[in-house]
Design an enzyme around this catalytic site. Structure first.
Site, PDB file in Angstrom:
ATOM      1  N   ASP A   1      39.178   4.750  33.295  1.00  0.00           N
ATOM      2  CA  ASP A   1      40.081   5.703  32.399  1.00  0.00           C
ATOM      3  C   ASP A   1      41.625   5.742  33.117  1.00  0.00           C
ATOM      4  O   ASP A   1      41.719   5.107  34.409  1.00  0.00           O
ATOM      5  CB  ASP A   1      39.689   7.233  32.676  1.00  0.00           C
ATOM      6  CG  ASP A   1      38.885   7.404  33.825  1.00  0.00           C
ATOM      7  OD1 ASP A   1      39.047   7.142  34.707  1.00  0.00           O
ATOM      8  OD2 ASP A   1      38.041   8.446  33.633  1.00  0.00           O
TER       9      ASP A   1
ATOM     10  N   GLU B   1      35.019  14.427  27.494  1.00  0.00           N
ATOM     11  CA  GLU B   1      34.666  15.857  27.940  1.00  0.00           C
ATOM     12  C   GLU B   1      33.578  16.276  27.148  1.00  0.00           C
ATOM     13  O   GLU B   1      33.031  15.561  25.825  1.00  0.00           O
ATOM     14  CB  GLU B   1      35.996  16.405  27.570  1.00  0.00           C
ATOM     15  CG  GLU B   1      37.327  16.199  28.453  1.00  0.00           C
ATOM     16  CD  GLU B   1      37.055  16.709  29.833  1.00  0.00           C
ATOM     17  OE1 GLU B   1      36.095  16.940  30.413  1.00  0.00           O
ATOM     18  OE2 GLU B   1      38.311  16.988  30.338  1.00  0.00           O
TER      19      GLU B   1
ATOM     20  N   HIS C   1      31.736  15.916  32.293  1.00  0.00           N
ATOM     21  CA  HIS C   1      32.198  14.850  31.883  1.00  0.00           C
ATOM     22  C   HIS C   1      31.826  13.387  32.596  1.00  0.00           C
ATOM     23  O   HIS C   1      31.565  13.346  33.749  1.00  0.00           O
ATOM     24  CB  HIS C   1      33.571  14.891  31.570  1.00  0.00           C
ATOM     25  CG  HIS C   1      34.314  14.804  32.681  1.00  0.00           C
ATOM     26  ND1 HIS C   1      35.408  15.932  32.905  1.00  0.00           N
ATOM     27  CD2 HIS C   1      34.602  14.094  33.808  1.00  0.00           C
ATOM     28  CE1 HIS C   1      35.916  15.793  34.226  1.00  0.00           C
ATOM     29  NE2 HIS C   1      35.424  14.578  34.661  1.00  0.00           N
TER      30      HIS C   1
HETATM   31  C1  F6R Z   1      37.504   9.167  37.293  1.00  0.00           C
HETATM   32  C2  F6R Z   1      36.565   9.754  36.338  1.00  0.00           C
HETATM   33  C3  F6R Z   1      36.116  11.067  36.294  1.00  0.00           C
HETATM   34  C4  F6R Z   1      35.693  11.518  37.620  1.00  0.00           C
HETATM   35  C5  F6R Z   1      35.325  13.007  37.762  1.00  0.00           C
HETATM   36  C6  F6R Z   1      34.862  13.623  39.081  1.00  0.00           C
HETATM   37  O1  F6R Z   1      37.778   7.902  37.142  1.00  0.00           O
HETATM   38  O2  F6R Z   1      36.166   8.954  35.452  1.00  0.00           O
HETATM   39  O3  F6R Z   1      34.896  11.249  35.484  1.00  0.00           O
HETATM   40  O4  F6R Z   1      34.540  10.837  38.244  1.00  0.00           O
HETATM   41  O5  F6R Z   1      36.331  13.808  37.192  1.00  0.00           O
HETATM   42  O6  F6R Z   1      36.032  13.574  39.680  1.00  0.00           O
HETATM   43  P1  F6R Z   1      36.110  13.768  41.224  1.00  0.00           P
HETATM   44  O7  F6R Z   1      35.373  12.706  41.920  1.00  0.00           O
HETATM   45  O8  F6R Z   1      37.382  14.044  42.040  1.00  0.00           O
HETATM   46  O9  F6R Z   1      35.341  14.988  41.392  1.00  0.00           O
END
Ligand code: F6R
Length: 256
Positions: free
Chosen positions: A63, A139, A134
């Site tokens: 993303d 989402e 997610h």
């Molecule tokens: C990032 C992504 C998101 C994150 C998720 C967790 O490329 O696709 O799904 O993996 O928001 O984020 P962290 O690791 O910062 O808790």
């Protein structure tokens, strides 16, 4: 699903790093799907230290925020180059990250899907999980068959990610993300989660019903998923002892 619970994020990451290292040694031209955020930081550090050969590896990131140039410090382009790509011998032309400034989002997304197919599909997709379940930026209530497209971040995700931007107001509302259908086509999914704040999302994803309210739960329908957790992220699972026993008693041929 294989659920691997380790005492710390460091040891859980080490399992994930060994899985990726094994793949890159077996298949030097592997196609990796990559994630950003706090969760894979340790993984990228460990992979860099392993001094693997990335020359023939192709990558596709999950993303990117809409409206952020690749030079923006919080862009996922910036994140990937800073935390992984500049430290390994990957070829720039093999790196694919959604373009947050594309003028034609649907056209760009269709092309991204075609590029994944043209590369032979993703061998292994690295995933983190949001506190709302997610994966990528799919989402809750995302279509479980969705493809790469624009999504609107929930208030919860914008709040969670405000730590990277200084304030919530600066977190973009929109992103381009691989769809759940796209992620489900990866040949292997490797989901990492650390910390107590991920425990509920993980319990729902692993042991709850498959529901678009927790998009990660769809991974229950994928034939090859490995979930690497620290004890805190695993703390709301019910079958913890069973997962430990399975991992500790894997037949030798299944071990890395
Ligand atoms: C990032 C992504 C998101 C994150 C998720 C967790 O490329 O696709 O799904 O993996 O928001 O984020 P962290 O690791 O910062 O808790």
């Amino acid at each position: 699903m294989e659920i691997i619970i380790q005492p710390t994020a460091e040891t859980a990451t080490n399992v994930a790093a060994r899985i990726i290292a094994h793949l890159l040694r077996e298949k030097p031209d592997a196609v990796l799907g990559l994630a950003t955020g706090s969760t894979p930081l340790l993984l990228y550090r460990q992979l860099i230290a392993m001094k693997l050969d990335w020359r023939k590896v192709t990558t596709f990131n999950l993303d990117e925020y809409v409206g952020l140039a690749s030079t923006h410090p919080q862009s996922y382009h910036g994140f990937m180059w800073e935390n992984l790509f500049q430290h390994v011998n990957i070829s720039k032309r093999n790196v694919n990250i959604p373009d947050g400034l594309t003028k034609d989002v649907p056209k760009f997304c269709a092309k991204y899907e075609k590029q994944i197919c043209a590369a032979g599909g993703i061998d292994l997709q690295v995933l983190g999980i949001g506190t709302d379940g997610h994966i990528g930026f799919n989402e809750p209530t995302s279509s479980l068959a969705s493809r790469t497209r624009i999504k609107t971040l929930t208030p919860q995700t914008r709040k969670d990610n405000a730590r990277f931007f200084g304030s919530e107001a600066q977190v973009p509302h929109h992103c381009i993300t691989m769809g759940i259908g796209t992620i489900m086509e990866a040949r292997q999914n490797l989901l990492l989660a650390f910390g107590k704040n991920k425990a509920r999302a993980i319990a729902e994803a692993v042991e709850g019903p498959v529901t678009a309210m927790n998009p990660a739960s769809v991974l229950q329908q994928h034939p090859h998923v490995t979930v690497c957790l620290d004890e805190a992220a695993a703390s709301e699972l019910k079958l913890t002892q069973y997962y430990h026993w399975v991992y500790d008693n894997k037949p030798a041929w299944q071990q890395l």
